[in-house]
Design a protein around this motif. Structure first.
Motif: not given
Length: 219
Positions: A6-29
């Protein structure tokens, strides 16, 4: 999936900084992006369970924290601002090049419905959709749900004061799964015929079945 993946990233938006925490699938569809409600964050029991379960079924889960939560504020902003924050994270959600299913619980579900067609979401997952304010059924938000324009799954607690399953309009625009005795946070009382663990499993089972349905992700 191990916790280290799992990993997180901060994304700048017009409403301020949002955060996405990714829970990746090994073979994602697909990517299932889910945001929180107006009264809590991504630690909600249903969001945690979905993030822990879906990757094993080929769906990467992205838990999205709106800018107001990242900033440490206690009160959610107006719906228009929530939509702005959601739009701002969408390019990051779509970056893997997979179909993106827009989702959320409560206020987050409304955001997903309002913006699905505009953003090109493959589908919408609405957890605890707030059909109306508690005790105010005349203030219906059904138009947001019915206007999503893409395949939609509603997962609703049987005792949700923001809208019990029987209060929802009959429509082919969405599918509804009821969690018996569940309140707005899917908590079930001790007198219920099912335990809390079973209630949460019913949520994840419904989402797994929905994302795996034939043709679901072919659009």
């Amino acid at each position: 999936m191990t916790h280290s993946e799992t990993h997180s990233e901060v994304v700048e938006t017009d409403a301020g900084a949002a955060r996405i925490t990714w829970h990746p699938a090994k073979q994602a569809r697909a990517v299932l992006a889910v945001s929180h409600g107006a009264g809590g964050g991504i630690e909600a029991r249903d969001l945690r369970a979905i993030a822990a379960t879906l990757p094993a079924h080929g769906v990467t889960v992205a838990l999205v924290e709106q800018p107001w939560r990242v900033a440490g504020k206690k009160v959610a902003p107006a719906p228009k601002t929530l939509d702005t924050g959601w739009r701002g994270v969408w390019p990051a959600l779509a970056k893997p090049g997979l179909p993106v299913l827009a989702g959320g619980r409560s206020a987050g579900a409304r955001v997903a419905c309002r913006t699905a067609a505009e953003l090109g979401a493959a589908a919408v997952l609405a957890l605890s959709f707030p059909l109306h304010p508690p005790g105010r059924p005349e203030k219906s938000r059904a138009d947001e749900l019915l206007g999503a324009g893409v395949p939609t799954l509603v997962v609703q607690g049987g005792n949700d004061p923001f809208g019990k399953p029987a209060e929802f309009p009959r429509s082919t625009a969405y599918e509804l799964v009821e969690i018996p005795f569940g309140d707005h946070s899917f908590a079930v009382p001790k007198r219920a015929g099912i335990g809390q663990e079973d209630a949460v499993k019913r949520i994840t089972d419904a989402v797994v079945a929905w994302t795996g349905a034939p043709g679901m992700l072919s659009t």
